[in-house]
Design an enzyme around this catalytic site. Sequence first.
Site, PDB file in Angstrom:
ATOM      1  N   LYS A 199       0.853  -0.994  -0.185  1.00  0.00           N
ATOM      2  CA  LYS A 199      -0.367  -0.008   0.204  1.00  0.00           C
ATOM      3  C   LYS A 199       1.175   1.144   0.196  1.00  0.00           C
ATOM      4  CE  LYS A 199      -4.222  -1.814  -0.163  1.00  0.00           C
ATOM      5  NZ  LYS A 199      -3.913  -3.200  -0.659  1.00  0.00           N
TER       6      LYS A 199
HETATM    7  N1  T4K Z   1      -9.798  -4.207   0.569  1.00  0.00           N
HETATM    8  C1  T4K Z   1      -8.934  -4.339  -0.442  1.00  0.00           C
HETATM    9  C2  T4K Z   1      -9.580  -3.379  -1.482  1.00  0.00           C
HETATM   10  C3  T4K Z   1      -7.645  -4.648  -0.989  1.00  0.00           C
HETATM   11  O1  T4K Z   1      -7.473  -4.114  -1.584  1.00  0.00           O
HETATM   12  C4  T4K Z   1      -7.284  -5.253   0.180  1.00  0.00           C
HETATM   13  C5  T4K Z   1      -5.497  -5.407   0.195  1.00  0.00           C
HETATM   14  C6  T4K Z   1      -7.791  -5.830   1.341  1.00  0.00           C
HETATM   15  C7  T4K Z   1      -8.808  -5.109   1.619  1.00  0.00           C
HETATM   16  C8  T4K Z   1      -7.070  -6.022   3.101  1.00  0.00           C
HETATM   17  O2  T4K Z   1      -6.316  -5.472   3.692  1.00  0.00           O
HETATM   18  P1  T4K Z   1      -5.205  -6.161   4.404  1.00  0.00           P
HETATM   19  O3  T4K Z   1      -5.874  -7.415   4.721  1.00  0.00           O
HETATM   20  O4  T4K Z   1      -4.225  -6.907   3.357  1.00  0.00           O
HETATM   21  O5  T4K Z   1      -4.495  -5.036   5.049  1.00  0.00           O
HETATM   22  C9  T4K Z   1      -1.968  -7.748  -2.160  1.00  0.00           C
HETATM   23  C10 T4K Z   1      -2.173  -7.394  -0.943  1.00  0.00           C
HETATM   24  O6  T4K Z   1      -1.244  -8.510  -0.324  1.00  0.00           O
HETATM   25  C11 T4K Z   1      -3.298  -6.731  -0.516  1.00  0.00           C
HETATM   26  O7  T4K Z   1      -3.183  -6.386   1.067  1.00  0.00           O
HETATM   27  C12 T4K Z   1      -3.366  -6.388  -1.374  1.00  0.00           C
HETATM   28  N2  T4K Z   1      -5.184  -5.506  -0.642  1.00  0.00           N
HETATM   29  C13 T4K Z   1      -4.115  -6.635  -2.608  1.00  0.00           C
HETATM   30  C14 T4K Z   1      -4.825  -5.681  -3.733  1.00  0.00           C
HETATM   31  O8  T4K Z   1      -2.165  -7.008  -2.630  1.00  0.00           O
HETATM   32  P2  T4K Z   1      -1.865  -9.983  -3.554  1.00  0.00           P
HETATM   33  O9  T4K Z   1      -2.470 -11.425  -3.109  1.00  0.00           O
HETATM   34  O10 T4K Z   1      -1.895  -9.311  -4.863  1.00  0.00           O
HETATM   35  O11 T4K Z   1      -0.125 -10.201  -3.192  1.00  0.00           O
HETATM   36  P3  T4K Z   1       1.334 -10.446  -3.503  1.00  0.00           P
HETATM   37  O12 T4K Z   1       1.736 -11.390  -2.583  1.00  0.00           O
HETATM   38  O13 T4K Z   1       1.162 -10.890  -4.846  1.00  0.00           O
HETATM   39  O14 T4K Z   1       1.831  -8.545  -3.962  1.00  0.00           O
HETATM   40  C15 T4K Z   1       1.506  -8.204  -5.082  1.00  0.00           C
HETATM   41  C16 T4K Z   1       2.795  -7.845  -5.496  1.00  0.00           C
HETATM   42  O15 T4K Z   1       3.224  -6.929  -4.553  1.00  0.00           O
HETATM   43  C17 T4K Z   1       3.596  -8.759  -6.416  1.00  0.00           C
HETATM   44  O16 T4K Z   1       4.168  -8.412  -7.256  1.00  0.00           O
HETATM   45  C18 T4K Z   1       4.370  -8.586  -5.435  1.00  0.00           C
HETATM   46  C19 T4K Z   1       4.773  -7.595  -4.650  1.00  0.00           C
HETATM   47  N3  T4K Z   1       5.771  -7.293  -3.504  1.00  0.00           N
HETATM   48  C20 T4K Z   1       4.442  -7.560  -2.387  1.00  0.00           C
HETATM   49  C21 T4K Z   1       4.675  -7.507  -1.500  1.00  0.00           C
HETATM   50  C22 T4K Z   1       3.837  -7.898  -0.197  1.00  0.00           C
HETATM   51  C23 T4K Z   1       6.316  -6.943  -2.762  1.00  0.00           C
HETATM   52  O17 T4K Z   1       7.532  -6.377  -4.302  1.00  0.00           O
HETATM   53  N4  T4K Z   1       7.107  -6.391  -1.807  1.00  0.00           N
HETATM   54  C24 T4K Z   1       6.498  -7.077  -1.124  1.00  0.00           C
HETATM   55  O18 T4K Z   1       6.689  -7.378   0.183  1.00  0.00           O
HETATM   56  O19 T4K Z   1      -2.081  -9.025  -2.697  1.00  0.00           O
END
Ligand code: T4K
Length: 384
Positions: A199
């Site tokens: 975020k």
């Molecule tokens: N409501 C909305 C509208 C939301 O978008 C979200 C979360 C929530 C509620 C819930 O919030 P939280 O409970 O998470 O606080 C990611 C996030 O995990 C998620 O928080 C977020 N929305 C969502 C839009 O994106 P994924 O499954 O797409 O994550 P992931 O692991 O595929 O990572 C996304 C990209 O970021 C990848 O290309 C890699 C990159 N990345 C990720 C991390 C963790 C990095 O470069 N470094 C990192 O440390 O969900």
Amino acid sequence: MSVTKTTHRIDRKVVRDDVLHVGAPNVGDRAYFDQLVDQIFERRWFTNDGCVVKELEAKLRAYLGVKHCFAVCNATIGLQLAYHALNLTGEVIVPSFTFVATAHAAQWGGLTPVFADVDRDNHTICPQSIEALITEKTSAIVGVHLWGNPCDTKAIEDLARKHGLAVVYDAAHAFACSKDDQMIGNFGDCEVFSFHATKFFNTFEGGAIATNNDALAERLALIKNFGFAGMDTVVDLGTNAKMPEVCAAMGLSLLPCLDQLLEKNRHNHQLYRAHLEGIAGLRLLTYDHLQQTNWQYVVIEIDESRFRVSRDELVARLHAQQIRARRYFYPGCHRMEPYQSMPRHQNLALQNTETLCDRVICLPTGSAIDESDIDRVCRVIRGY
Ligand code: T4K
């Protein structure tokens, strides 16, 4: 806490492989973070309402101009707390075009998410769609300020008043955004931010609930800590929603850098706009310039009939070049489990949601992305 440092600079040192991510984390003042972490070790106070969390909460209240703000471990739990604290029952109306956490938090609370359509232009929940779904079982409307674009809060809150419903905003994307000269955090009964690593503002994992309602705040304070109202007295059904001190330190080290991060994102967005202007069948989502936005999402829509390449083919081409563009929020919550197997969510007519699920791509931005990266992304999109 005595911290003497006065100038804060974002940290842009990234050990780069060739991969470009959507959501590479922003990092604030590393030296300040280290200083705060040293103090956490010295104090031997790691969690449970420590002084770093308290300082973060106070600074968030001041920044948002809101009466109450509770740091929590993530936004999903934050939403669960909000739904519980408001005594929601029965059905809650949520958009399908959102991250699945918005709906899951309701389902975990024994509620039934009922999926509404979104506005074709700004992708937030559509008030007309909401009204058609209100029944005697409805207890709340949950708007999502998707991509930092504020919902039509007036129309939503008018509807809520008319039907006696609560209003919660999932403001996961909307920290540092405003509407009608008010910071997001001040709308509805409460608003829930995500401070996940991806975020605009992050605490590694984390989130916050903001509200101007004193009674609601009193209950949230209890239930985020198991319902304890004293060392041995439990007065409510609570959970463990606490943010650890080290996460709050991350937040404190980013807060003084918000302007630099906003400027970086705005600049990235402008570059994308310049590169992508005039491409037939490609629409770049824009933001309302009268309001503050965090520019955290670079969202394009691909109309295959005019762009001549499908959205999925374009995503495949980007991935082949190590650009991890994302199809957020394909395929829509109503097409995910457990919802798609439930008869009530089958055959839904969510026309704009379906269109956006087929068209949207999120592109990399943030402080880890520079001008040459944007050039690289846009060359793939332009096909050379
Ligand atoms: N409501 C909305 C509208 C939301 O978008 C979200 C979360 C929530 C509620 C819930 O919030 P939280 O409970 O998470 O606080 C990611 C996030 O995990 C998620 O928080 C977020 N929305 C969502 C839009 O994106 P994924 O499954 O797409 O994550 P992931 O692991 O595929 O990572 C996304 C990209 O970021 C990848 O290309 C890699 C990159 N990345 C990720 C991390 C963790 C990095 O470069 N470094 C990192 O440390 O969900």
